[in-house]
Design a protein around this motif. Structure first.
Motif, PDB file in Angstrom:
ATOM      1  N   GLU A   1      -2.485  48.903  -5.905  1.00 19.74           N
ATOM      2  CA  GLU A   1      -3.299  49.586  -4.901  1.00 19.74           C
ATOM      3  C   GLU A   1      -2.771  49.280  -3.507  1.00 19.74           C
ATOM      4  O   GLU A   1      -2.505  48.133  -3.161  1.00 19.74           O
ATOM      5  N   GLN A   2      -2.613  50.322  -2.711  1.00 20.77           N
ATOM      6  CA  GLN A   2      -2.144  50.172  -1.337  1.00 20.77           C
ATOM      7  C   GLN A   2      -3.262  49.581  -0.477  1.00 20.77           C
ATOM      8  O   GLN A   2      -4.395  50.055  -0.512  1.00 20.77           O
ATOM      9  N   PRO A   3      -2.957  48.506   0.288  1.00 20.96           N
ATOM     10  CA  PRO A   3      -3.988  47.954   1.176  1.00 20.96           C
ATOM     11  C   PRO A   3      -4.456  48.993   2.198  1.00 20.96           C
ATOM     12  O   PRO A   3      -3.659  49.804   2.684  1.00 20.96           O
ATOM     13  N   HIS A   4      -5.741  48.985   2.514  1.00 22.06           N
ATOM     14  CA  HIS A   4      -6.311  49.921   3.484  1.00 22.06           C
ATOM     15  C   HIS A   4      -6.901  49.161   4.661  1.00 22.06           C
ATOM     16  O   HIS A   4      -7.603  48.171   4.482  1.00 22.06           O
ATOM     17  N   VAL A   5      -6.615  49.648   5.863  1.00 24.01           N
ATOM     18  CA  VAL A   5      -7.231  49.056   7.047  1.00 24.01           C
ATOM     19  C   VAL A   5      -8.605  49.694   7.250  1.00 24.01           C
ATOM     20  O   VAL A   5      -8.827  50.846   6.896  1.00 24.01           O
ATOM     21  N   LYS A   6      -9.527  48.924   7.808  1.00 22.10           N
ATOM     22  CA  LYS A   6     -10.892  49.397   7.982  1.00 22.10           C
ATOM     23  C   LYS A   6     -11.158  49.782   9.437  1.00 22.10           C
ATOM     24  O   LYS A   6     -10.674  49.134  10.358  1.00 22.10           O
ATOM     25  N   THR A   7     -11.918  50.849   9.578  1.00 20.62           N
ATOM     26  CA  THR A   7     -12.294  51.311  10.917  1.00 20.62           C
ATOM     27  C   THR A   7     -13.051  50.212  11.645  1.00 20.62           C
ATOM     28  O   THR A   7     -13.887  49.519  11.066  1.00 20.62           O
ATOM     29  N   GLY A   8     -12.744  50.055  12.914  1.00 20.52           N
ATOM     30  CA  GLY A   8     -13.459  49.045  13.697  1.00 20.52           C
ATOM     31  C   GLY A   8     -12.705  48.651  14.940  1.00 20.52           C
ATOM     32  O   GLY A   8     -11.628  49.161  15.253  1.00 20.52           O
ATOM     33  N   GLU A   9     -13.289  47.702  15.648  1.00 18.58           N
ATOM     34  CA  GLU A   9     -12.751  47.179  16.895  1.00 18.58           C
ATOM     35  C   GLU A   9     -12.497  45.693  16.680  1.00 18.58           C
ATOM     36  O   GLU A   9     -13.426  44.957  16.306  1.00 18.58           O
TER      37      GLU A   9
ATOM     38  N   ARG B   1     -24.211  44.761  19.940  1.00 21.33           N
ATOM     39  CA  ARG B   1     -25.648  44.628  19.694  1.00 21.33           C
ATOM     40  C   ARG B   1     -26.431  45.632  20.519  1.00 21.33           C
ATOM     41  O   ARG B   1     -26.015  46.040  21.601  1.00 21.33           O
ATOM     42  N   ILE B   2     -27.565  46.023  19.959  1.00 22.83           N
ATOM     43  CA  ILE B   2     -28.503  46.885  20.677  1.00 22.83           C
ATOM     44  C   ILE B   2     -29.908  46.374  20.369  1.00 22.83           C
ATOM     45  O   ILE B   2     -30.223  46.062  19.222  1.00 22.83           O
ATOM     46  N   THR B   3     -30.725  46.251  21.400  1.00 19.82           N
ATOM     47  CA  THR B   3     -32.086  45.739  21.229  1.00 19.82           C
ATOM     48  C   THR B   3     -33.086  46.873  21.356  1.00 19.82           C
ATOM     49  O   THR B   3     -33.107  47.584  22.362  1.00 19.82           O
TER      50      THR B   3
ATOM     51  N   TYR C   1     -23.813  45.813  15.204  1.00 17.44           N
ATOM     52  CA  TYR C   1     -23.088  46.923  14.578  1.00 17.44           C
ATOM     53  C   TYR C   1     -21.632  46.932  15.031  1.00 17.44           C
ATOM     54  O   TYR C   1     -21.275  46.350  16.058  1.00 17.44           O
ATOM     55  N   HIS C   2     -20.808  47.571  14.233  1.00 16.80           N
ATOM     56  CA  HIS C   2     -19.384  47.704  14.542  1.00 16.80           C
ATOM     57  C   HIS C   2     -19.135  49.000  15.300  1.00 16.80           C
ATOM     58  O   HIS C   2     -19.857  49.981  15.135  1.00 16.80           O
ATOM     59  N   ARG C   3     -18.111  48.988  16.128  1.00 15.59           N
ATOM     60  CA  ARG C   3     -17.690  50.229  16.772  1.00 15.59           C
ATOM     61  C   ARG C   3     -17.375  51.255  15.695  1.00 15.59           C
ATOM     62  O   ARG C   3     -16.732  50.957  14.685  1.00 15.59           O
ATOM     63  N   GLY C   4     -17.841  52.452  15.900  1.00 14.01           N
ATOM     64  CA  GLY C   4     -17.678  53.506  14.897  1.00 14.01           C
ATOM     65  C   GLY C   4     -19.007  53.898  14.284  1.00 14.01           C
ATOM     66  O   GLY C   4     -19.113  54.974  13.683  1.00 14.01           O
ATOM     67  N   MET C   5     -20.028  53.027  14.424  1.00 16.22           N
ATOM     68  CA  MET C   5     -21.341  53.398  13.908  1.00 16.22           C
ATOM     69  C   MET C   5     -21.909  54.531  14.746  1.00 16.22           C
ATOM     70  O   MET C   5     -21.793  54.538  15.971  1.00 16.22           O
TER      71      MET C   5
END
Length: 346
Positions: A85-93, A118-120, A161-165
């Motif tokens: 299986e080819q390694p996959h990079v994950k979306t994010g910052e 974060r968001i409050t 949360y991660h960037r991309g949400m």
């Protein structure tokens, strides 16, 4: 016979040379993977949705994070051949530290150890007010959903949360958090409380949440409202009147100043005005937090059935109407003194 023996010897020699070459190549590749990289200072590296390892490797080299993209790609191809299986990079910052190795970069991107934002969402705000907070967030992505969540269906909290949400995903996360909380607390509710469904618990908790901003008072106010409901008394909560007028937005006079309720508004019948209706309003009046929901599901015993603001952020509680009237008079006197002080410029 001599020719065959010579051929076998050469085969073994060539096999040894190939094996030695593979071992040397593997040792070189591992060395290139683990040695410090060229990056001089910490940077933020973002992987967008849909990016491939090849395009990410090219950007890593272009940004000076790794020296040679082919080292990363060769290593990933070998691992894919070995593991299928080819390694996959994950979306994010991602935070990339100085002089990180290629192996270090791969580990971060493949495991998805991205930066958390974060968001409050504060307690006691209406859904419309919380949606404005979500819409104004500069890191969340996407438009607001076409179908907006119902009043009282979001759990106030600080969410990571991660960037991309997307904004829709954050809203769904807050809704799920409330559903999970109710599933946790509802089975442990006190027997005999005057709410028959989790939704009714949220309605009552929303009134408790709007009545006080002091955490220490939540249980007492939840108990007081529980007692009133059991006695068949109306809740008589000012925030429910306001919700029926403005859906929870602040009230202003003609001069644009915050104002209190008019007598005509107290007397006006709406589906939320608990001075005019028996029992609970038809919907929550805000989004209550965990503590307010827990308080109405397990209220303490109390004999108090009246309360009024003390002018200092808290409330004065009373067991009888006569005691309550004295507390109201004390509060009115406090108000007059404050107004006089303001006039004198103190």
């Amino acid at each position: 016979m001599g020719f065959l023996k010579t051929l076998v010897t050469w085969v073994f020699v060539l096999a040894f040379i190939v094996a030695a070459g593979l071992v040397a190549g593997w040792a070189w590749l591992n060395n290139e993977m683990t040695k410090p990289g060229p990056l001089a200072q910490e940077v933020i590296f973002t992987v967008s949705d849909g990016e491939t390892l090849t395009s990410v490797a090219a950007r890593l080299e272009d940004d000076g994070i790794i020296a040679d993209r082919q080292v990363l790609l060769t290593k990933s191809r070998i691992e894919a051949q070995m593991g299928g299986e080819q390694p996959h990079v994950k979306t994010g910052e991602y935070i990339i530290e100085p002089h990180i190795s290629v192996a270090g970069v791969m580990s971060i991107l493949i495991e998805g150890r991205s930066v958390l934002h974060r968001i409050t969402l504060p307690e006691g705000r209406t859904t419309a007010q919380l949606l404005r907070v979500i819409e104004a967030d500069e890191i969340l992505e996407g438009e607001m959903p076409e179908v907006l969540p119902e009043e009282g269906s979001l759990l106030p909290d600080t969410y990571m949360y991660h960037r991309g949400m997307t904004r829709t995903q954050l809203i769904e996360k807050a809704q799920k958090a409330q559903a999970d909380l109710l599933a946790e607390l509802w089975p442990e509710r006190q027997e005999g409380i005057p709410v028959t469904t989790p939704y009714e618990a949220v309605i009552l908790a929303s009134i408790v949440e709007r009545e006080t901003g002091i955490a220490a008072e939540r249980d007492e106010i939840a108990a007081l409202f529980t007692t009133r409901l059991k006695k068949g008394m109306r809740l008589q909560s000012d925030p429910t009147i306001i919700y029926g007028i403005s859906k929870g937005e602040p009230l202003y006079n003609k001069q644009g100043q915050r104002r209190t309720l008019y007598r005509s508004e107290i007397d006006r019948h709406t589906d939320w005005n608990t001075y005019q209706i028996d029992g609970l309003p038809i919907t929550p009046i805000c989004n209550p937090g965990r503590e307010a929901i827990a308080a109405v599901l397990n209220p303490p015993e109390t004999e108090y059935i009246f309360f009024v603001a003390d002018g200092k952020g808290g409330h004065l509680f009373a067991k009888t109407l006569a005691e309550h009237n004295r507390n109201v008079a004390a509060y009115r006197a406090f108000e007059r003194k404050e107004i006089e002080r303001e006039r004198q410029g103190e």
